[in-house]
Design an enzyme around this catalytic site. Structure first.
Site, PDB file in Angstrom:
ATOM      1  N   TYR A  51     -13.384  15.008 -27.347  1.00  0.00           N
ATOM      2  CA  TYR A  51     -13.424  15.948 -26.218  1.00  0.00           C
ATOM      3  C   TYR A  51     -13.919  15.212 -24.976  1.00  0.00           C
ATOM      4  O   TYR A  51     -14.887  14.464 -25.045  1.00  0.00           O
ATOM      5  CB  TYR A  51     -14.368  17.123 -26.516  1.00  0.00           C
ATOM      6  N   GLU A  53     -13.882  16.794 -21.455  1.00  0.00           N
ATOM      7  CA  GLU A  53     -13.708  17.652 -20.267  1.00  0.00           C
ATOM      8  C   GLU A  53     -14.356  16.994 -19.059  1.00  0.00           C
ATOM      9  O   GLU A  53     -15.471  16.461 -19.156  1.00  0.00           O
ATOM     10  CB  GLU A  53     -14.314  19.036 -20.512  1.00  0.00           C
ATOM     11  N   ASP A 197       9.239  17.435  -7.731  1.00  0.00           N
ATOM     12  CA  ASP A 197       9.130  17.375  -9.189  1.00  0.00           C
ATOM     13  C   ASP A 197      10.175  16.355  -9.644  1.00  0.00           C
ATOM     14  O   ASP A 197      11.364  16.649  -9.690  1.00  0.00           O
ATOM     15  CB  ASP A 197       9.417  18.765  -9.767  1.00  0.00           C
ATOM     16  N   THR A 223       7.058  14.811 -15.647  1.00  0.00           N
ATOM     17  CA  THR A 223       6.759  14.640 -17.062  1.00  0.00           C
ATOM     18  C   THR A 223       6.757  13.136 -17.308  1.00  0.00           C
ATOM     19  O   THR A 223       7.159  12.350 -16.449  1.00  0.00           O
ATOM     20  CB  THR A 223       7.826  15.296 -17.954  1.00  0.00           C
ATOM     21  N   LYS A 226      10.762  11.796 -20.267  1.00  0.00           N
ATOM     22  CA  LYS A 226      12.228  11.829 -20.105  1.00  0.00           C
ATOM     23  C   LYS A 226      12.703  10.399 -19.829  1.00  0.00           C
ATOM     24  O   LYS A 226      12.541   9.540 -20.682  1.00  0.00           O
ATOM     25  CB  LYS A 226      12.600  12.818 -19.002  1.00  0.00           C
ATOM     26  N   ARG A 232       5.061  12.797 -24.621  1.00  0.00           N
ATOM     27  CA  ARG A 232       5.436  14.113 -24.090  1.00  0.00           C
ATOM     28  C   ARG A 232       4.260  14.664 -23.289  1.00  0.00           C
ATOM     29  O   ARG A 232       3.273  15.129 -23.858  1.00  0.00           O
ATOM     30  CB  ARG A 232       5.739  15.027 -25.269  1.00  0.00           C
TER      31      ARG A 232
END
Ligand code: DSN
Length: 414
Positions: A51, A53, A197, A223, A226, A232
């Site tokens: 973790y 954060e 984008d 992303t 691609k 991903r």
């Protein structure tokens, strides 16, 4: 025995079935690719246990020294690769990267101008069922009927009439160069922020096969999986002055703990995309899509916008008497995986539209070239001319198998 097989034979079976599908078929979904074994391994590493954060050096958990380094590397590499001032590499996906920009610079009810999904845009660019369409007043532009290229005059008119706070460019089914410089001029004239984008074309931008949006836009989202061929996931690039707001929008605004195994995999993906070999890969993606487009045209198919400048081709199969759904199913039976897709001014419903979208990223990763694309276009052509011919589908499936054996997917090398 693999630990997954030992613990969960049912899921092991699923993974093996998918591995075999990815090896034995022609993966031509324009948004898919094969990650490298290194990217794949990072996602299955112990970093998944952590973790973290917060941001490097400012976490809400102890023990973050190692993952801090992974995230710092990912940020540094993303900025260097794209020539950006600042980056946030925590978004879990392209959708959350877009959401982060909207949350950073808009209030609910503000106006956006963006490309419509029906003309090649994206769900998160204001589609009415998406959060973006529900939270903001969205005015959509599209392509011109005569040449199916982005209608810059329409963008100008929408900006003049609606005074948007943000203009969004970028697409998921547009085969031509997007003129970021000209769109940015429109933004300047109308005093709105500019977000691009670049999810579909990020690998082409990294490999210098498409003009970069970074010099023109206030925000660039993407992303990583691609054309960029990483894990991903998603990320945001922005001007320095926007970074505090973007960081706050991602965490604590819309996400909790970042997926540190994926952040590390993104760092590897950015490193791989900065190598000279990646430039050659990006150039080959474009050459392959063009070869596919040329041969489909020779065979008499109508392509939206008459061709391609990037990694994808949008074919109007309805003009050849086949629906998108029938085309997708028939090609799938022959081992060629594509997706049905709406075309601009489509008269058919989204679930069974007039087009199919075909992409070159994954097959280019496997090492296929223009000659293979020509052969594949001929297979596609023959199947689409006789979509009910099961014997033909079986014959092509056999030939596809042979081609696939000669070009192992990266995970089969590992
Ligand atoms: N679903 C992706 C695509 O296929 O283009 C976009 O998010």
């Amino acid at each position: 025995m693999h630990p997954i097989e030992k613990t969960d034979p049912a899921i092991w079976k699923v993974i093996q079935a998918e591995r075999i599908r990815q090896q034995t078929g022609l993966e031509m979904i324009a948004s898919e690719n094969y990650t490298s074994p290194a990217v794949l391994a990072a996602q299955g590493s112990v970093l998944t246990n952590k973790y973290a954060e917060g941001y490097p050096g400012k976490r809400y958990y102890g023990g973050c020294e190692a993952v801090d380094e992974a995230e710092a590397l990912a940020i540094e590499r993303a900025c260097k690769l794209f020539g950006a001032e600042a980056a946030n590499v925590q978004p879990h996906a392209g959708a959350s990267a877009n959401m982060a920009v909207y949350f950073a610079c808009l209030q609910p009810g503000d106006s956006i101008v963006a490309m419509s999904l029906a003309h090649g845009g994206h769900l998160t660019h204001g589609m009415h069922l998406n959060f973006s369409g529900k939270l903001y007043k969205v005015h959509h532009y599209g392509v011109r009927k005569e040449d199916e290229l982005i209608d810059l005059d329409q963008i100008e008119t929408l900006c003049r009439d609606h005074k948007p706070k943000l203009l969004v460019a970028g697409a998921s089914a547009y085969a031509r160069v997007i003129p970021f410089d000209q769109i940015s001029e429109i933004c300047k004239r109308h005093g709105c922020l500019f977000m691009v984008d670049m999810a579909h074309i990020a690998g082409l931008v990294a490999g210098e096969q498409h003009p970069s949006p970074v010099p023109w836009a206030d925000f660039v989202t993407s992303t990583t999986h691609k054309t960029l061929r990483g894990p991903r996931s998603g990320f945001v690039l922005c001007k320095k002055e926007w970074l505090p707001k973007i960081n706050q929008a991602v965490f604590p605004g819309l996400q909790g703990g970042p997926l540190m195994h994926v952040v590390a995999a993104k760092a590897i993906g950015f490193l791989e995309a900065s190598q000279p070999a990646f430039r050659a890969y990006a150039a080959q993606m474009v050459a392959n899509a063009r070869a596919l487009a040329n041969e489909l045209q020779v065979l008499g198919f109508r392509l939206v916008s008459g061709g391609t400048d990037n990694h994808l081709v949008l074919v109007d199969v309805n003009a050849a008497g086949v629906s998108g759904k029938v085309a997708e199913k028939a090609l799938d039976a022959a081992g060629i995986t594509i997706n049905r897709n709406g075309i601009p001014f489509d008269t058919r419903p989204p679930m069974d539209p007039s087009g199919i979208r075909i992409g070159s990223p994954a097959l280019t990763t496997r090492g296929m070239n223009e000659l293979h694309m020509k052969q594949i276009a001929q297979w596609i052509g023959s199947i689409l001319r006789a979509p009910a011919d099961l014997a033909l589908q079986a014959r092509v499936r056999g030939e596809v198998d042979e081609l696939c054996q000669a070009f192992p997917a990266p995970h089969e090398h590992a």
